[in-house]
Every structure is written in structure tokens, then in C-alpha cells.
Write a protein that holds these residues in place. Sequence first.
Motif, short mmCIF file in Angstrom:
data_model
loop_
_atom_site.label_atom_id
_atom_site.label_comp_id
_atom_site.label_asym_id
_atom_site.label_seq_id
_atom_site.Cartn_x
_atom_site.Cartn_y
_atom_site.Cartn_z
N VAL A 104 0.84 -1.19 0.00
CA VAL A 104 0.00 0.00 0.00
C VAL A 104 0.88 1.25 0.00
CG1 VAL A 104 -1.76 1.30 1.25
CG2 VAL A 104 -1.86 -1.19 1.19
N VAL A 105 0.69 2.09 -1.00
CA VAL A 105 1.45 3.35 -1.08
C VAL A 105 0.60 4.54 -0.66
CG1 VAL A 105 3.05 2.50 -2.83
CG2 VAL A 105 0.92 3.62 -3.54
N GLN A 106 -0.71 4.35 -0.57
CA GLN A 106 -1.60 5.40 -0.08
C GLN A 106 -2.80 4.72 0.55
OE1 GLN A 106 -2.67 8.40 -2.97
NE2 GLN A 106 -4.29 9.27 -1.71
N GLY A 107 -2.83 4.73 1.88
CA GLY A 107 -3.88 4.03 2.60
C GLY A 107 -4.85 4.99 3.27
N PRO A 108 -5.73 4.41 4.10
CA PRO A 108 -5.86 2.99 4.43
C PRO A 108 -6.58 2.19 3.34
CG PRO A 108 -7.51 4.25 5.61
CD PRO A 108 -6.67 5.24 4.88
N LEU A 109 -6.39 0.86 3.39
CA LEU A 109 -7.03 -0.05 2.45
C LEU A 109 -7.33 -1.36 3.19
CD1 LEU A 109 -7.88 -0.65 -0.53
CD2 LEU A 109 -5.60 -1.64 -0.83
N MET A 110 -8.60 -1.77 3.18
CA MET A 110 -8.96 -3.03 3.81
C MET A 110 -8.78 -4.17 2.81
SD MET A 110 -12.51 -4.25 5.64
CE MET A 110 -13.21 -5.13 4.25
N VAL B 163 0.16 -10.59 1.93
CA VAL B 163 0.36 -11.64 0.93
C VAL B 163 -0.93 -12.44 0.74
CG1 VAL B 163 1.24 -13.34 2.60
CG2 VAL B 163 1.84 -13.55 0.16
N PHE B 164 -1.27 -12.69 -0.53
CA PHE B 164 -2.40 -13.54 -0.89
C PHE B 164 -1.83 -14.80 -1.53
CE2 PHE B 164 -3.85 -9.10 -1.47
CZ PHE B 164 -4.86 -9.05 -0.51
N PRO B 165 -1.91 -15.94 -0.87
CA PRO B 165 -1.37 -17.18 -1.44
C PRO B 165 -2.06 -17.54 -2.76
CG PRO B 165 -1.71 -17.43 0.91
CD PRO B 165 -2.35 -16.14 0.52
N LYS B 166 -1.33 -18.22 -3.59
CA LYS B 166 -1.82 -18.60 -4.92
C LYS B 166 -3.13 -19.37 -4.85
CE LYS B 166 0.64 -21.66 -7.03
NZ LYS B 166 1.78 -22.23 -7.80
N GLY B 167 -4.10 -18.96 -5.66
CA GLY B 167 -5.34 -19.69 -5.79
C GLY B 167 -6.36 -19.44 -4.70
N MET B 168 -6.06 -18.59 -3.70
CA MET B 168 -6.99 -18.36 -2.61
C MET B 168 -7.84 -17.12 -2.89
SD MET B 168 -4.83 -19.41 0.81
CE MET B 168 -6.32 -19.55 1.80
N VAL B 169 -9.11 -17.18 -2.53
CA VAL B 169 -10.04 -16.08 -2.77
C VAL B 169 -9.65 -14.89 -1.90
CG1 VAL B 169 -12.45 -15.34 -2.60
CG2 VAL B 169 -11.91 -17.68 -3.33
N HIS B 170 -9.62 -13.70 -2.50
CA HIS B 170 -9.29 -12.49 -1.75
C HIS B 170 -9.93 -11.27 -2.38
CE1 HIS B 170 -6.18 -12.85 -4.87
NE2 HIS B 170 -6.07 -11.52 -4.82
N PHE B 171 -9.89 -10.15 -1.67
CA PHE B 171 -10.47 -8.90 -2.16
C PHE B 171 -9.77 -7.73 -1.49
CE2 PHE B 171 -12.89 -10.21 1.56
CZ PHE B 171 -13.00 -9.04 2.31
N GLN B 172 -10.00 -6.53 -2.05
CA GLN B 172 -9.53 -5.28 -1.43
C GLN B 172 -10.68 -4.28 -1.48
OE1 GLN B 172 -7.37 -5.85 -4.55
NE2 GLN B 172 -6.25 -7.47 -3.49
N TYR B 173 -10.78 -3.46 -0.44
CA TYR B 173 -11.91 -2.53 -0.33
C TYR B 173 -11.44 -1.22 0.31
CZ TYR B 173 -16.35 -0.59 1.43
OH TYR B 173 -17.41 0.24 1.73
N ASN B 174 -11.71 -0.12 -0.38
CA ASN B 174 -11.40 1.20 0.16
C ASN B 174 -12.65 1.72 0.88
OD1 ASN B 174 -10.66 3.80 0.78
ND2 ASN B 174 -10.48 4.50 -1.34
#
Length: 237
Positions: free
Chosen positions: A107-113, A136-147
Motif C-alpha cells: 500500500v502506497v496510499q492508505g488505508p485499504l482493507m 500476501v495472498f497465497p496462490k489460488g486463494m479467494v481475496h479482495f480489497q476494499y477502500n
Amino acid sequence: MAWPSLALVVLLAVSIFVTDASDPDILTDFIVPPGTNTSLLNGAFFTYTGFISSNAADPAKFTATKATVVEFPALLGQSVSYAALVFGAGTLNPPHIHPRASELLYVVQGPLMVGLVDEVAGKVYTQTLQTGDMFVFPKGMVHFQYNAGTELARAFSTFGGASPGTVSLPGAIFESGIDDNVLQKSFHVDQATVETLKHDLAPAVPVAPPPSTAAPGLSTRSAALAVLVGFGAAFWL
């Protein structure tokens, strides 16, 4: 076959599958496209300048600018790629997976959930990252980001593969042609809700304002919430 032997075969098969899903080792230092005159090769081949010129980010939306082997051919065989992520206030990178690479987000400009789904343990790991934090998001695992904030958020992602691939789950579920009956039963919703979700997830096109007599339906926010709730429920049902 004895049970320990069967377990060993299963573990070996999983190991082979994971290995095949990664970038293969190459026998040369780097790979150039077929037909390239290597005598004319210079530093430009190893340079990518598209991050700024191609990143016409709308501050009101989520925008991802990629530097994978598609955009940057010199990455072929190098097991690494990059993405620049820009999050407008209240915007989301929906639940998705990268089937061929892990992801390290900075993250270079946060915050970020951010959130990571562990379907084996039946848990969701979330964290609100500040400027300078990594996740870190391991390979193949479901993930997301939300501002969830009111200001712009920015991040860079490094992938452990030149072609990590991205499968957006809302799009893969509601825009891939899966039979509506399957969707209704999977998410415990009616046909009208499925149609509304498909409509809200479809790419926006210029249309005339709807007449005031239009039938009411789910708002985009409500539709997105229904997708996430249903998606989460799918892991535990």
C-alpha cells in the motif's frame, strides 16, 4: 491399496498439480519473441513504460493497470509480474483468485482493507492496511480489497508468475452462462434476483433514462451485497 499409500498418492498428485500451475523453468536467461533479431536487442526490450501512460484511472472507480507477459513480453519465463491498483472512495476489487501466482500487495496510499478467504478452515482473514504495509495472498486463494474511506487509496501488487491470471468470482458466476436454476439454488434466491444481479454486473453502456414507471429492483449496492453474502455462504453450506 493401504490408506497411508493412498494418502501419499493424493499428496503427490496435489504437489504435481501445484507445480504445473506455476511458471516453468526456462533454459535460457530470457526469452525473446519468435522472429526477433537478437543482434538488434537493446535496453528497450527490458523496459516497460505503460504504467503511467496507460493508467487513466478514474478516481471514482477501481482501476487495475497490469504489467504481465501480455503487456511486457520480456517477463516471459521470469516468474514475476506487476499491477498498479487505484481505489476511489468506497470502491472494491471484488472477490477473485489468481490461479497461477501468489500476490504480494504493498500500500502506497492508505488505508485499504483487504480480505483473504481460507475455505479449508472456514475463515475470512481481514486487515486494514496503512501506507507502507504489505499483505500476501497465497496462490489460488479467494481475496479482495476494499477502500472503505473517503479518500483515494493506491497499492502495487507483485505476482509470483508472469501470467498470474485473474478470475473475478461475481463475473465468473453471473456472467459466464451458468444456468439460472443452478444460480437460484446455489445462492438461495429467486429468478428476479438472479436477473438483477446479471444486469448490475454487466458492463455499463449509454442508455436513455428509464421511465418513471419502471419496475423496482435491487440497487447496484444491494446486488453486490447479495453476491458477497451468497458467495460467503457457499463456503459453509
